[in-house]
Scaffold this motif. Structure first.
Motif, PDB file in Angstrom:
ATOM      1  N   CYS A 152      -5.891 -16.144   7.443  1.00 19.60           N
ATOM      2  CA  CYS A 152      -5.018 -17.286   7.753  1.00 19.60           C
ATOM      3  C   CYS A 152      -3.784 -17.130   6.852  1.00 19.60           C
ATOM      4  CB  CYS A 152      -5.752 -18.596   7.529  1.00 19.60           C
ATOM      5  SG  CYS A 152      -4.717 -20.059   7.841  1.00 19.60           S
ATOM      6  N   THR A 153      -3.785 -17.755   5.684  1.00 21.08           N
ATOM      7  CA  THR A 153      -2.759 -17.456   4.677  1.00 21.08           C
ATOM      8  C   THR A 153      -3.163 -16.161   3.982  1.00 21.08           C
ATOM      9  OG1 THR A 153      -2.385 -19.822   4.369  1.00 21.08           O
ATOM     10  CG2 THR A 153      -1.583 -18.346   2.632  1.00 21.08           C
ATOM     11  N   PHE A 154      -2.219 -15.256   3.752  1.00 18.43           N
ATOM     12  CA  PHE A 154      -2.575 -13.920   3.275  1.00 18.43           C
ATOM     13  C   PHE A 154      -1.507 -13.397   2.316  1.00 18.43           C
ATOM     14  CE2 PHE A 154       0.209 -13.421   6.833  1.00 18.43           C
ATOM     15  CZ  PHE A 154       0.969 -12.293   6.570  1.00 18.43           C
ATOM     16  N   TYR A 155      -1.814 -12.236   1.699  1.00 18.14           N
ATOM     17  CA  TYR A 155      -0.819 -11.505   0.897  1.00 18.14           C
ATOM     18  C   TYR A 155      -1.085 -10.016   1.049  1.00 18.14           C
ATOM     19  CZ  TYR A 155      -4.468 -10.948  -2.717  1.00 18.14           C
ATOM     20  OH  TYR A 155      -5.610 -10.621  -3.406  1.00 18.14           O
ATOM     21  N   LEU A 156      -0.105  -9.196   0.702  1.00 15.17           N
ATOM     22  CA  LEU A 156      -0.205  -7.734   0.759  1.00 15.17           C
ATOM     23  C   LEU A 156      -0.523  -7.223  -0.644  1.00 15.17           C
ATOM     24  CD1 LEU A 156       2.973  -7.071   2.964  1.00 15.17           C
ATOM     25  CD2 LEU A 156       0.647  -7.641   3.709  1.00 15.17           C
ATOM     26  N   ASP A 157      -1.563  -6.387  -0.752  1.00 19.31           N
ATOM     27  CA  ASP A 157      -2.050  -5.921  -2.055  1.00 19.31           C
ATOM     28  C   ASP A 157      -1.989  -4.395  -2.093  1.00 19.31           C
ATOM     29  OD1 ASP A 157      -3.031  -6.105  -4.570  1.00 19.31           O
ATOM     30  OD2 ASP A 157      -4.988  -6.933  -4.030  1.00 19.31           O
ATOM     31  N   ALA A 158      -1.238  -3.828  -3.091  1.00 20.31           N
ATOM     32  CA  ALA A 158      -1.027  -2.378  -3.186  1.00 20.31           C
ATOM     33  C   ALA A 158      -1.819  -1.805  -4.358  1.00 20.31           C
ATOM     34  CB  ALA A 158       0.454  -2.066  -3.348  1.00 20.31           C
ATOM     35  N   PHE A 159      -2.407  -0.600  -4.160  1.00 17.17           N
ATOM     36  CA  PHE A 159      -3.189   0.063  -5.200  1.00 17.17           C
ATOM     37  C   PHE A 159      -2.844   1.557  -5.254  1.00 17.17           C
ATOM     38  CE2 PHE A 159      -5.799  -3.305  -3.362  1.00 17.17           C
ATOM     39  CZ  PHE A 159      -6.176  -4.030  -4.472  1.00 17.17           C
ATOM     40  N   GLY A 160      -2.836   2.135  -6.467  1.00 14.05           N
ATOM     41  CA  GLY A 160      -2.779   3.576  -6.648  1.00 14.05           C
ATOM     42  C   GLY A 160      -1.468   4.253  -6.335  1.00 14.05           C
ATOM     43  N   PHE A 161      -0.383   3.511  -6.233  1.00 15.47           N
ATOM     44  CA  PHE A 161       0.915   4.148  -6.001  1.00 15.47           C
ATOM     45  C   PHE A 161       1.458   4.687  -7.335  1.00 15.47           C
ATOM     46  CE2 PHE A 161       0.446   1.468  -2.285  1.00 15.47           C
ATOM     47  CZ  PHE A 161       1.011   2.228  -1.275  1.00 15.47           C
ATOM     48  N   ASP A 162       2.538   5.421  -7.240  1.00 10.10           N
ATOM     49  CA  ASP A 162       3.186   5.897  -8.457  1.00 10.10           C
ATOM     50  C   ASP A 162       3.769   4.703  -9.215  1.00 10.10           C
ATOM     51  OD1 ASP A 162       2.515   8.454  -7.722  1.00 10.10           O
ATOM     52  OD2 ASP A 162       4.466   8.888  -6.779  1.00 10.10           O
ATOM     53  N   GLY A 163       3.719   4.765 -10.543  1.00  7.21           N
ATOM     54  CA  GLY A 163       4.198   3.660 -11.353  1.00  7.21           C
ATOM     55  C   GLY A 163       5.671   3.358 -11.142  1.00  7.21           C
TER      56      GLY A 163
END
Length: 252
Positions: free
Chosen positions: A54-65
């Motif tokens: 319903c209400t959501f967010y985008l979550d990023a992991f493991g990318f370059d700093g």
């Protein structure tokens, strides 16, 4: 010994190059990491995608700093009025560990596709498809009490159909059938009377056996015995009277 040592060193170097080369090729700088769709109530540490939110967010992991990210969300079939139309977009700078999340987002219930672009990428943008559904029902799920197309409601009268009288069973004729006046099982009309000319065993002329077994008070003519006896007595009396007068006349 030196040639053997040189050969061993060369072999080890080649083997190390073969081992690490694929890893370096598979994860070039900029193409690392993954992005997930998370419900607003889900913690950032969970690395599981949630395609129904319903209400959501985008979550990023493991990318370059420290990478910079540009993202956009497009309306998608089968709910999109225009497939691929951008309905929401934003940007994000990841932390030193390559992690970051957007603020909470909302969209009308429907199907969408996320495009995730970032600095240094060598391939296509990372993509995710997902549904937003704040009604608590899965897309395509039938709502309670919702009428299906062509479904007939109980007690609903069909077009052209006569209403069924109260207390009667549909399809049952409630009228009382006319009672036939004729004899059951007979195909002849009820008012048909046998013809008078038709002979019957009871009307046949009696035989001698009939006289023997019949009523002794009847003669062959059918006249009563008492009437005949009275007539005979009257004749006898009349004859006696005439004979008496004739005898008196002869004396004078």
């Amino acid at each position: 010994m030196r040639p053997l040592a040189s050969a061993g060193t060369l072999t080890a170097a080649v083997a190390a190059a073969m081992i690490f080369a694929p890893a370096a090729h598979a994860n070039p700088p900029g193409d690392n990491g993954t992005v997930k769709i998370h419900d607003a109530k889900t913690g950032e540490e969970l690395r599981k995608n949630e395609p129904h939110v319903c209400t959501f967010y985008l979550d990023a992991f493991g990318f370059d700093g420290g990478q910079n990210v540009d993202w956009r969300i497009a309306a998608w079939a089968p709910t999109a009025a225009v497939k691929g139309e951008i309905v929401k977009s934003g940007s994000l700078k990841l932390d030193a560990d390559g992690h970051g999340r957007t603020p909470d987002q909302t969209l009308p219930d429907g199907h969408y596709k996320l495009y995730w672009n970032f600095d240094g990428e060598h391939g296509k943008a990372k993509q995710k498809v997902f549904w937003t559904d704040c009604s608590g029902e899965k897309p395509g799920e039938e709502k309670p009490g919702e009428e299906k197309p062509g479904e007939e409601k109980p007690g609903e009268e069909k077009p052209g159909e006569k209403p069924t009288p109260s207390g009667s069973t549909p399809g049952t004729d409630t009228s009382t059938p006319a009672t036939p006046t004729g004899t059951p099982g007979s195909s002849a009309p009820a008012d048909a009377t046998p013809s008078a000319s038709t002979s019957s065993p009871a009307a046949a002329e009696p035989t001698s056996d009939d006289h023997a077994e019949g009523d002794l008070a009847e003669t062959g003519t059918g006249a009563p015995v008492a009437l005949l006896s009275a007539a005979a007595a009257a004749l006898v009396a009349a004859g006696a009277y005439l004979a008496l007068r004739r005898r008196k006349a002869a004396q004078h």
